[in-house]
Design a protein around this motif. Structure first.
Motif, PDB file in Angstrom:
ATOM      1  N   GLN A   1       0.820  -1.208   0.000  1.00 59.06           N
ATOM      2  CA  GLN A   1       0.000   0.000   0.000  1.00 59.06           C
ATOM      3  C   GLN A   1       0.857   1.263   0.000  1.00 59.06           C
ATOM      4  OE1 GLN A   1      -2.837  -0.658  -0.830  1.00 59.06           O
ATOM      5  NE2 GLN A   1      -3.451  -2.607   0.077  1.00 59.06           N
ATOM      6  N   LEU A   2       2.051   1.187   0.578  1.00 62.24           N
ATOM      7  CA  LEU A   2       2.966   2.332   0.558  1.00 62.24           C
ATOM      8  C   LEU A   2       3.344   2.712  -0.871  1.00 62.24           C
ATOM      9  CD1 LEU A   2       5.608   1.855   3.415  1.00 62.24           C
ATOM     10  CD2 LEU A   2       4.106   3.824   3.082  1.00 62.24           C
TER      11      LEU A   2
ATOM     12  N   HIS B   1       4.684   6.494  -0.910  1.00 60.99           N
ATOM     13  CA  HIS B   1       3.980   7.584  -0.244  1.00 60.99           C
ATOM     14  C   HIS B   1       4.797   8.066   0.952  1.00 60.99           C
ATOM     15  CE1 HIS B   1       0.901   6.275  -2.885  1.00 60.99           C
ATOM     16  NE2 HIS B   1       0.494   5.254  -2.161  1.00 60.99           N
ATOM     17  N   ARG B   2       4.910   9.348   1.095  1.00 63.07           N
ATOM     18  CA  ARG B   2       5.741   9.934   2.144  1.00 63.07           C
ATOM     19  C   ARG B   2       4.951  10.036   3.449  1.00 63.07           C
ATOM     20  NH1 ARG B   2       8.701   8.859  -1.756  1.00 63.07           N
ATOM     21  NH2 ARG B   2      10.446  10.189  -2.407  1.00 63.07           N
ATOM     22  N   VAL B   3       4.969   8.960   4.214  1.00 57.23           N
ATOM     23  CA  VAL B   3       4.339   8.934   5.531  1.00 57.23           C
ATOM     24  C   VAL B   3       5.350   8.404   6.541  1.00 57.23           C
ATOM     25  CG1 VAL B   3       2.018   8.591   4.568  1.00 57.23           C
ATOM     26  CG2 VAL B   3       3.393   6.599   5.255  1.00 57.23           C
TER      27      VAL B   3
ATOM     28  N   PRO C   1      -0.262   3.316  -6.258  1.00 59.30           N
ATOM     29  CA  PRO C   1      -0.832   4.624  -6.588  1.00 59.30           C
ATOM     30  C   PRO C   1      -2.299   4.748  -6.204  1.00 59.30           C
ATOM     31  CG  PRO C   1      -0.493   3.308  -8.577  1.00 59.30           C
ATOM     32  CD  PRO C   1       0.175   2.578  -7.466  1.00 59.30           C
TER      33      PRO C   1
ATOM     34  N   ASP D   1      -2.091   7.713   6.988  1.00 60.25           N
ATOM     35  CA  ASP D   1      -1.200   8.806   7.353  1.00 60.25           C
ATOM     36  C   ASP D   1       0.109   8.358   7.990  1.00 60.25           C
ATOM     37  OD1 ASP D   1      -3.307  10.952   6.823  1.00 60.25           O
ATOM     38  OD2 ASP D   1      -4.297   9.661   8.290  1.00 60.25           O
TER      39      ASP D   1
ATOM     40  N   ARG E   1       9.772   5.542  -5.088  1.00 65.56           N
ATOM     41  CA  ARG E   1       8.374   5.744  -5.492  1.00 65.56           C
ATOM     42  C   ARG E   1       7.447   5.170  -4.431  1.00 65.56           C
ATOM     43  NH1 ARG E   1       7.930   3.936 -11.744  1.00 65.56           N
ATOM     44  NH2 ARG E   1       5.707   4.116 -11.182  1.00 65.56           N
TER      45      ARG E   1
ATOM     46  N   TRP F   1      -3.075   6.173  -2.517  1.00 63.64           N
ATOM     47  CA  TRP F   1      -2.667   7.523  -2.173  1.00 63.64           C
ATOM     48  C   TRP F   1      -3.733   8.216  -1.305  1.00 63.64           C
ATOM     49  CZ3 TRP F   1       1.567  10.418  -2.248  1.00 63.64           C
ATOM     50  CH2 TRP F   1       1.441  11.807  -2.067  1.00 63.64           C
ATOM     51  N   GLY F   2      -3.315   8.753  -0.163  1.00 63.32           N
ATOM     52  CA  GLY F   2      -4.203   9.498   0.708  1.00 63.32           C
ATOM     53  C   GLY F   2      -5.088   8.665   1.606  1.00 63.32           C
TER      54      GLY F   2
END
Length: 518
Positions: free
Chosen positions: A221-222, A321-323, A225, A232, A319, A228-229
């Motif tokens: 999931q990280l 998600h920045r969490v 695409p 958190d 590539r 995304w969102g």
């Protein structure tokens, strides 16, 4: 020999299942009820005095009939009040963690545990838990989260998602195939974003967490695409993002071409390989027949819309998600598999060791190098075999994931190291297991609703771990005044009365060796 040993090792999953099996006589009384309104209808949960549960809530439509092997669809609204005082069916799987197994495809449900006083006007952080089980077994209801919810003052959601061939079959004519189980997880996360406020949860503070296949799901999931969102923060337990499909035991993903070949073989195995309409045939096959034909463990497919590239490559090239991320492994991760293989009548000795290694590492020169790095001098080489499994498939991939992520996001890494953790399997193992795969789970959950026997020091460790995990969910930083400081520059060793940074994780697990082995 590789297939034999792999099957024996995977049998550990069934053995471990006894740790999750519910003890109905030990379930707490549920005297009071309460109702919450969702967009799909009203649910009635249970008040346990200190915490509340809402179980078996559908987050998607039943994946049956034409929806078998289709992306998850919205849940069907219901009239009146739906009872949510007991879990719904687990997704189809063989007997093991779920006593007797399950053949019920109407399984896309989740369970919610809230502390008393959870108030939509003062929302709590939310933890969404994805269970492990090799993408073949497991259920959200196996994880009683009341200690985490009450001590950490968080709302905990545990999720069922499609497993085995029903979750990961790949076929050219199936849109989304190879990743249906991961798509279910995303559907559950969308449900949480929309609905969790009514249960006192903060939809803007959602932490996605999981262990083993659940941890690898968080990795997927990280990098997806389509996720995304949806969350958190991320917690990854014993499911490193940089695992490899050519090494057994640890979860990973496979190329779409490989998954399609496996899917064609599966279709032929259940009698649907030569028909004009393979998909229609497959959707008519009885669930029990599908379960009997599927492999012991499953792997998602990449080169797909949900996973365009292998998560290992995605993490490597940045590539994702920045969490903020909390990630770790157990010190003796591989010992459970090694013990299961030894107990099944395959002793690891100085004489057999080269052949055992070669069965798992057939590439030219690899087996010889491993035997030199991990010599077996006595008749009992089980712990050495366990070290190879744990180092190659968990500890060193976790270290690599740490190195790749930490340059981009806040990251805290741990190593669970309680060598006297409660046993998850019955009987006496052939050698001390130390801190094997899944041994950290009883410190966070009551597996199967049953608390494990912990010493006073182990209870303190459990409280500290829950504090770290839930503070991370609330603030994106596990540190707080009541716990030893956890630096982002070190690996925190978690053991009773010994929660300290460890500077030897890399060398203990021979990570320099594995990084150069290829």
């Amino acid at each position: 020999m590789h297939r034999t040993l792999t099957a024996l090792g995977c049998a550990l999953s069934a053995l471990l299942a006894t740790a999750w099996a519910p003890a109905s006589a030990m379930q707490p009384a549920r005297p009071a009820t309460l109702t919450v309104r969702t967009h799909d209808g009203t649910v009635r949960g249970a008040d346990h005095g200190g915490y509340r549960t809402f179980e078996g809530i559908p987050y998607a439509a039943p994946p049956v009939g034409r929806l078998r092997w289709a992306p998850p669809r919205p849940a069907v609204p219901w009239p009146g009040v739906r009872e949510a005082t007991r879990p719904a069916s687990a997704c189809p799987q063989p007997a093991g963690e779920v006593p007797g197994g399950s053949t019920d495809e109407d399984c896309l449900h989740l369970n919610i545990t809230t502390p008393d006083g959870a108030d939509p006007a003062r929302p709590r952080p939310v933890m969404v838990w994805l269970h492990g089980g090799g993408f073949t077994t497991g259920a959200g209801s196996s994880y009683d989260a009341h200690r985490m919810a009450t001590r950490g003052d968080v709302v905990v959601v545990t999720v069922n998602y499609r497993l085995g061939a029903l979750g990961f079959l790949t076929h050219r004519g199936l849109p989304g195939s190879g990743t249906f189980g991961l798509a279910d997880q995303q559907a559950a996360l969308r449900w949480v974003r929309t609905e969790i406020g009514a249960f006192g949860g903060d939809a803007h503070k959602v932490t996605l967490a999981g262990e083993s296949a659940g941890g690898y799901s968080v990795c997927a999931q990280l990098v997806s695409p389509t996720a995304w969102g949806l969350f958190d923060r991320a917690i990854i337990e014993s499911g490193p993002c940089t695992g490899r499909p050519d090494r057994p035991f640890a979860p990973s993903s496979v190329p779409l071409s490989t998954a399609r070949a496996d899917g064609a073989e599966f279709a032929a195995k259940v009698g649907c390989g030569s028909g004009r309409d393979v998909l229609t045939c497959l959707r008519r096959v009885d669930v029990s027949r599908l379960l009997a034909a599927q492999d012991t463990d499953q792997q998602p497919a990449h080169n797909t819309p949900l996973l365009p590239i292998d998560p290992t490559k995605a993490i490597t090239v940045g590539r994702f998600h920045r969490v903020p991320v909390l990630i770790g492994n157990n010190r003796d991760e591989g010992n459970g598999w090694a013990a299961g293989i030894v107990q099944a009548g395959h002793p690891v000795t100085a004489d057999t060791w080269p052949d055992v290694v070669a069965s798992f590492f057939p590439a030219p020169g690899q087996a010889e190098a491993i035997v030199r790095a991990y010599p077996v001098h006595r008749t009992d080489g089980g712990p050495v075999f366990g070290a190879v499994i744990g180092d190659a498939d968990f500890a060193c991939p976790t270290a690599r994931t740490d190195a790749l992520l930490t340059a981009q996001v806040p990251l805290w890494r741990y190593e669970f190291a309680d060598e006297h953790a409660p046993a998850l399997t019955p009987g006496t193992p052939p050698f001390p297991l130390g801190a094997p795969h899944a041994s950290e789970l009883p410190y966070l959950f009551d597996l199967g609703g049953r608390p494990r026997d912990l010493t006073t020091a182990q209870h303190r460790l459990a409280d500290t771990m829950i504090d770290y995990w839930t503070r991370f969910a609330g603030t994106a930083d596990p540190n707080g005044p009541s716990s030893p400081h956890w630096s982002r520059q070190t690996v925190l060793s978690l053991a009773p009365d010994h929660i300290v940074p460890t500077l030897t994780a890399q060398t203990r697990h021979h990570c320099a060796f594995w990084n150069t082995l290829g």
